[in-house]
Design an enzyme around this catalytic site. Sequence first.
Site, mmCIF file in Angstrom:
data_model
loop_
_atom_site.group_PDB
_atom_site.id
_atom_site.type_symbol
_atom_site.label_atom_id
_atom_site.label_comp_id
_atom_site.label_asym_id
_atom_site.label_seq_id
_atom_site.Cartn_x
_atom_site.Cartn_y
_atom_site.Cartn_z
ATOM 1 N N GLN A 41 0.883 -1.203 0.212
ATOM 2 C CA GLN A 41 0.073 -0.005 0.104
ATOM 3 C C GLN A 41 0.823 1.118 0.074
ATOM 4 O O GLN A 41 1.274 1.650 1.073
ATOM 5 C CB GLN A 41 -1.019 -0.167 1.162
ATOM 6 C CG GLN A 41 -1.710 1.168 1.500
ATOM 7 C CD GLN A 41 -2.314 1.097 2.960
ATOM 8 O OE1 GLN A 41 -1.865 0.486 3.807
ATOM 9 N NE2 GLN A 41 -2.923 2.076 3.118
ATOM 10 N N ASP A 65 -3.964 -0.201 -3.596
ATOM 11 C CA ASP A 65 -4.557 0.376 -2.740
ATOM 12 C C ASP A 65 -5.884 -0.153 -2.730
ATOM 13 O O ASP A 65 -6.719 0.257 -3.830
ATOM 14 C CB ASP A 65 -4.519 1.936 -2.415
ATOM 15 C CG ASP A 65 -5.166 2.232 -1.314
ATOM 16 O OD1 ASP A 65 -6.284 1.803 -1.018
ATOM 17 O OD2 ASP A 65 -5.081 3.762 -0.654
ATOM 18 N N TYR A 157 -12.819 -4.175 20.136
ATOM 19 C CA TYR A 157 -12.437 -4.628 18.888
ATOM 20 C C TYR A 157 -13.657 -3.882 18.014
ATOM 21 O O TYR A 157 -13.430 -3.759 16.769
ATOM 22 C CB TYR A 157 -12.717 -6.275 18.602
ATOM 23 C CG TYR A 157 -12.066 -6.495 17.421
ATOM 24 C CD1 TYR A 157 -10.696 -6.522 16.997
ATOM 25 C CD2 TYR A 157 -12.941 -7.467 16.562
ATOM 26 C CE1 TYR A 157 -10.332 -6.859 15.772
ATOM 27 C CE2 TYR A 157 -12.312 -7.820 15.234
ATOM 28 C CZ TYR A 157 -11.188 -7.767 15.084
ATOM 29 O OH TYR A 157 -10.570 -8.304 13.791
ATOM 30 N N LYS A 164 -15.493 -8.157 10.260
ATOM 31 C CA LYS A 164 -15.085 -9.450 10.276
ATOM 32 C C LYS A 164 -16.196 -10.371 9.912
ATOM 33 O O LYS A 164 -16.205 -11.306 9.338
ATOM 34 C CB LYS A 164 -14.232 -9.965 11.465
ATOM 35 C CG LYS A 164 -12.864 -9.182 11.587
ATOM 36 C CD LYS A 164 -11.916 -9.327 10.414
ATOM 37 C CE LYS A 164 -10.537 -9.000 10.651
ATOM 38 N NZ LYS A 164 -9.623 -8.946 9.406
HETATM 39 P P1 NAD Z 1 -0.446 -5.567 9.678
HETATM 40 O O1 NAD Z 1 -0.599 -4.232 10.103
HETATM 41 O O2 NAD Z 1 0.977 -6.097 9.552
HETATM 42 O O3 NAD Z 1 -1.205 -5.917 8.258
HETATM 43 C C1 NAD Z 1 -2.228 -5.181 7.818
HETATM 44 C C2 NAD Z 1 -2.116 -4.640 6.355
HETATM 45 O O4 NAD Z 1 -3.086 -4.353 5.900
HETATM 46 C C3 NAD Z 1 -0.791 -3.746 5.964
HETATM 47 O O5 NAD Z 1 0.120 -4.357 5.209
HETATM 48 C C4 NAD Z 1 -1.773 -2.764 5.567
HETATM 49 O O6 NAD Z 1 -0.736 -2.003 4.464
HETATM 50 C C5 NAD Z 1 -2.629 -3.442 4.652
HETATM 51 N N1 NAD Z 1 -3.636 -2.397 4.424
HETATM 52 C C6 NAD Z 1 -4.575 -1.373 5.271
HETATM 53 N N2 NAD Z 1 -5.082 -0.494 4.473
HETATM 54 C C7 NAD Z 1 -4.954 -0.707 3.274
HETATM 55 C C8 NAD Z 1 -5.317 -0.657 1.947
HETATM 56 N N3 NAD Z 1 -6.242 0.766 1.849
HETATM 57 N N4 NAD Z 1 -4.854 -1.145 1.034
HETATM 58 C C9 NAD Z 1 -4.044 -1.982 0.710
HETATM 59 N N5 NAD Z 1 -3.524 -2.471 1.832
HETATM 60 C C10 NAD Z 1 -4.158 -1.866 3.063
HETATM 61 O O7 NAD Z 1 -1.434 -6.526 10.490
HETATM 62 P P2 NAD Z 1 -1.730 -8.140 10.446
HETATM 63 O O8 NAD Z 1 -2.089 -8.267 11.916
HETATM 64 O O9 NAD Z 1 -0.869 -8.910 9.983
HETATM 65 O O10 NAD Z 1 -3.167 -7.901 9.963
HETATM 66 C C11 NAD Z 1 -3.283 -8.884 8.666
HETATM 67 C C12 NAD Z 1 -4.824 -9.336 8.520
HETATM 68 O O11 NAD Z 1 -4.804 -10.274 9.869
HETATM 69 C C13 NAD Z 1 -5.969 -8.253 9.025
HETATM 70 O O12 NAD Z 1 -7.202 -8.699 8.283
HETATM 71 C C14 NAD Z 1 -6.203 -8.586 10.309
HETATM 72 O O13 NAD Z 1 -7.516 -8.123 10.875
HETATM 73 C C15 NAD Z 1 -6.035 -10.022 10.798
HETATM 74 N N6 NAD Z 1 -6.032 -10.539 11.909
HETATM 75 C C16 NAD Z 1 -5.187 -10.014 12.817
HETATM 76 C C17 NAD Z 1 -4.908 -10.527 13.925
HETATM 77 C C18 NAD Z 1 -3.967 -9.842 14.977
HETATM 78 O O14 NAD Z 1 -4.076 -10.274 16.047
HETATM 79 N N7 NAD Z 1 -2.677 -9.268 14.725
HETATM 80 C C19 NAD Z 1 -5.828 -11.511 14.245
HETATM 81 C C20 NAD Z 1 -6.712 -12.138 13.639
HETATM 82 C C21 NAD Z 1 -6.948 -11.644 12.499
#
Ligand code: NAD
Length: 263
Positions: A41, A65, A157, A164
Amino acid sequence: MVVQLKGKRGLIMGVANDRSIAWGIAKAMHEAGAELAFSYQGEAFGKRLAPLAESVGSDLMVDMDVTSDESLDAGFAQLAERWPTIDFLVHAVAFSDKSELTGRFINTSRRNFKNSLDISAYSFIEVARRAHPMMRETGGTLLTLTYQGSNKVVPNYNVMGVAKAALESITRYLANDLGPDGIRVNAISPGPMKTLAGAAIGGARKTYKFTEQNTPMRANATLEAVGGTAVWLASDAGSCTTGEIVHVDGGYHVLAMPQPEFL
Ligand code: NAD
């Protein structure tokens, strides 16, 4: 059957840094023999991604994006120039205004509701529609990342729980739509993990500690465990699994109350 991804290639969306869930998945898929492309992004994320992508033998990075149709069109066109077909896509993208990931849910604003659901749920449909023609002939797998705050209340949350819930429903509808073309659609639901997005949720540290102490496994999800699950789902070993929400949370989702020592 050996669970591996040799001869398969796919797009990983959502690597922000080496703690990202998408990065855990990328590493495991690379180890399983897959060829990887990445989307990021904007320029700043691209700079951070480049050395990580290189470390798994990839020089195929596209700027996307998910809020912009033009950006998605350009990114997928760029990908298709190098790879006319792909076998899997990992959608690990979410966003919500941090100020609304704390406190009372009733204060959710219309603006942030729309933006959170657009980026965190609706975008899966947009990427599925663009990946579909690249998988139609050979079949494939779409994966997204969800969290249990979708169907049970997790304090702070808030609107992400609603996003979700929508994302999980989208997973089921896409699974039914794309099944006849041999495309499987699944969601992985990890417990809390220490990532950029995870840290934005109010009380993240306490939640992390609480789940670690109380899960049946007495452990939180790891990047390796989520990665291994993604490999299985994208591999031929997962060939009859679709529309599923697979928990990688040490079993936390089966609990109705904390362990006795923490009451
Ligand atoms: P992270 O911050 O490493 O990754 C989130 C990503 O979303 C980033 O790379 C960011 O660039 C991208 N993003 C946000 N807005 C965007 C846009 N407009 N266009 C393109 N990309 C965009 O965090 P993460 O925890 O690895 O998150 C990845 C997924 O896992 C998410 O869906 C999150 O909800 C889910 N998740 C996370 C957890 C946790 O506890 N961290 C638990 C369950 C699920």
